[in-house]
Design a protein around this motif. Structure first.
Motif: not given
Length: 196
Positions: A40-60
């Motif tokens: 569960i902890s790893l899934a939540k961290n992965l969720l945060s990583d994915t959100k960060h990557l998605f926002h980084h992708f959209v910002r470019l």
């Protein structure tokens, strides 16, 4: 004098320990709930990583414009309602999570091979892929511990290569879909844990 200083230190330490209360009992490593807590902890961290990557992708936007339709028919379909989620069972839920996350892993691998288009995101993509692989290994370990059958590996039919625009659209679709899926998965894992 040194003896009284030692007693004073011991008294202060015992006060500090008392302020924190008693720690929650630790689950034994043989308890599958301990494994699920880690997952569960790893899934939540992965969720945060994915959100960060998605926002980084959209910002470019200049490199990865968001115009157009962003969907891929090969991505796992998340069609469970809140009622379905509440009735999730351990064997079926873990098997579905494993299969769907393996599919996302194959999509990320394809995206990483898709060419130089996503090179600016490679460090983040690599970290996301590594963490997803770790999550899959822990899920597999838990399923072995619970004597659950390992589901067969999904084989999404992904194109051998794509145009710049196709890769950009696929990136939007994969990151957005993975983010939504991980949000669902974290909730499903908590419910599964409560059923063990």
């Amino acid at each position: 004098v040194s003896c009284s200083v030692c007693r004073l230190l011991v008294a202060l330490l015992s006060l500090c320990e008392g302020l924190g209360g008693h720690p929650a009992p630790r689950l034994r490593s043989s308890d599958p709930r301990a494994d699920l807590d880690s997952i569960i902890s790893l899934a939540k961290n992965l969720l945060s990583d994915t959100k960060h990557l998605f926002h980084h992708f959209v910002r470019l936007k200049s490199r990865f414009p968001a115009e157009g339709e962003h969907k891929m028919d090969t991505l796992p379909v998340l069609s469970m309602s809140a009622v379905d989620l509440a009735s999730i069972q351990v064997p079926g839920g873990l098997a579905r999570l494993s299969t769907d996350l393996q599919s996302y892993q194959k999509h990320l691998e394809w995206l990483r091979r898709a060419g130089p288009v996503l090179r600016p995101l490679e460090p983040d993509l690599g970290a996301l892929h590594t963490r997803l692989e770790r999550l899959l290994k822990r899920l597999e370990h838990l399923m072995l511990k619970l004597s659950l059958p390992r589901p067969s590996d999904p084989q999404p039919s992904l194109p051998s290569h794509g145009t710049h625009w196709m890769v950009v659209q696929a990136g939007h679709a994969i990151f957005h879909s993975l983010h939504l899926y991980l949000d669902w998965a974290a909730r499903a894992l908590v419910l599964i844990r409560n059923k063990l």
